[in-house]
Design a protein around this motif. Structure first.
Motif, mmCIF file in Angstrom:
data_model
loop_
_atom_site.group_PDB
_atom_site.id
_atom_site.type_symbol
_atom_site.label_atom_id
_atom_site.label_comp_id
_atom_site.label_asym_id
_atom_site.label_seq_id
_atom_site.Cartn_x
_atom_site.Cartn_y
_atom_site.Cartn_z
ATOM 1 N N VAL A 20 0.814 -1.216 0.000
ATOM 2 C CA VAL A 20 0.000 0.000 0.000
ATOM 3 C C VAL A 20 0.847 1.267 0.000
ATOM 4 N N GLY A 21 2.155 1.125 0.195
ATOM 5 C CA GLY A 21 3.012 2.294 0.093
ATOM 6 C C GLY A 21 4.184 2.263 1.056
ATOM 7 N N LEU A 22 4.908 3.354 1.061
ATOM 8 C CA LEU A 22 6.037 3.529 1.952
ATOM 9 C C LEU A 22 5.542 4.193 3.227
ATOM 10 N N ALA A 23 5.795 3.558 4.351
ATOM 11 C CA ALA A 23 5.454 4.153 5.642
ATOM 12 C C ALA A 23 6.723 4.761 6.218
ATOM 13 N N ARG A 24 6.606 5.987 6.720
ATOM 14 C CA ARG A 24 7.790 6.609 7.296
ATOM 15 C C ARG A 24 7.401 7.485 8.468
ATOM 16 N N GLY A 25 8.352 7.655 9.355
ATOM 17 C CA GLY A 25 8.194 8.543 10.493
ATOM 18 C C GLY A 25 9.558 9.066 10.880
ATOM 19 N N ASN A 26 9.629 10.341 11.192
ATOM 20 C CA ASN A 26 10.921 10.891 11.566
ATOM 21 C C ASN A 26 10.785 11.823 12.755
ATOM 22 N N GLN A 62 9.971 7.265 19.053
ATOM 23 C CA GLN A 62 9.043 8.234 18.492
ATOM 24 C C GLN A 62 8.978 8.105 16.967
ATOM 25 N N ALA A 63 10.117 7.908 16.317
ATOM 26 C CA ALA A 63 10.134 7.733 14.862
ATOM 27 C C ALA A 63 9.380 6.469 14.470
ATOM 28 N N ARG A 83 13.552 -0.181 8.411
ATOM 29 C CA ARG A 83 14.925 0.297 8.563
ATOM 30 C C ARG A 83 14.918 1.591 9.374
ATOM 31 N N LEU A 84 16.036 1.860 10.024
ATOM 32 C CA LEU A 84 16.249 3.100 10.761
ATOM 33 C C LEU A 84 17.510 3.751 10.231
ATOM 34 N N THR A 85 17.480 5.056 10.103
ATOM 35 C CA THR A 85 18.666 5.787 9.681
ATOM 36 C C THR A 85 18.735 7.082 10.472
ATOM 37 N N THR A 86 19.916 7.613 10.569
ATOM 38 C CA THR A 86 20.100 8.875 11.278
ATOM 39 C C THR A 86 21.031 9.763 10.472
ATOM 40 N N ALA A 93 22.077 18.798 16.282
ATOM 41 C CA ALA A 93 20.740 18.256 16.019
ATOM 42 C C ALA A 93 20.841 17.108 15.019
ATOM 43 N N ALA A 94 20.042 16.078 15.266
ATOM 44 C CA ALA A 94 20.063 14.900 14.397
ATOM 45 C C ALA A 94 18.639 14.462 14.084
ATOM 46 N N GLU A 95 18.478 13.888 12.893
ATOM 47 C CA GLU A 95 17.200 13.314 12.490
ATOM 48 C C GLU A 95 17.307 11.799 12.585
ATOM 49 N N ILE A 96 16.268 11.190 13.100
ATOM 50 C CA ILE A 96 16.144 9.738 13.048
ATOM 51 C C ILE A 96 14.928 9.452 12.192
#
Length: 106
Positions: A20-26, A62-63, A83-86, A93-96
């Motif tokens: 159904v698609g790409l699920a993402r959270g950051n 949280q991501a 997968r997880l990336t940072t 400051a960093a994004e996860i």
């Protein structure tokens, strides 16, 4: 049924009906001066810096939660190949980012 989240390419015992698609959270988190000060003191003696360990652990959760919410909005039953990336977005400051393939199961 609750959402199934796996790093595998399949859901054991289940058949995938369709993607159904790409699920993402950051989440983007910045360091805090008070935490940095304490971490700096710990750095003098070496070892783990639990202030940063906790910050990153909370950020990952949280991501992942945001990714799961996005998958539910897409109507998914599961997320595979998670997968997880940072990445650093600026000094201090960093994004996860958590992402995976949202699927419907048969």
């Amino acid at each position: 049924m609750s959402l199934i989240v796996t790093m595998g390419e399949t859901v054991p015992g289940r058949e995938i009906d369709r993607v159904v698609g790409l699920a993402r959270g950051n989440v983007v988190r910045a360091r805090f001066f008070g935490r940095d000060f304490i971490a700096g003191l710990r750095n003098l003696v070496g070892g783990e810096v639990p202030e940063y360990t906790n910050l990153l652990s909370e950020s990952r959760e949280q991501a992942l939660d945001r990714m799961a919410k996005h998958a539910e909005e897409l109507g998914a039953d599961a997320i595979i190949s998670v997968r997880l990336t940072t990445s650093s977005v600026m000094e201090g400051a960093a994004e996860i980012l958590a992402y995976g393939t949202a699927v419907k199961l048969k």
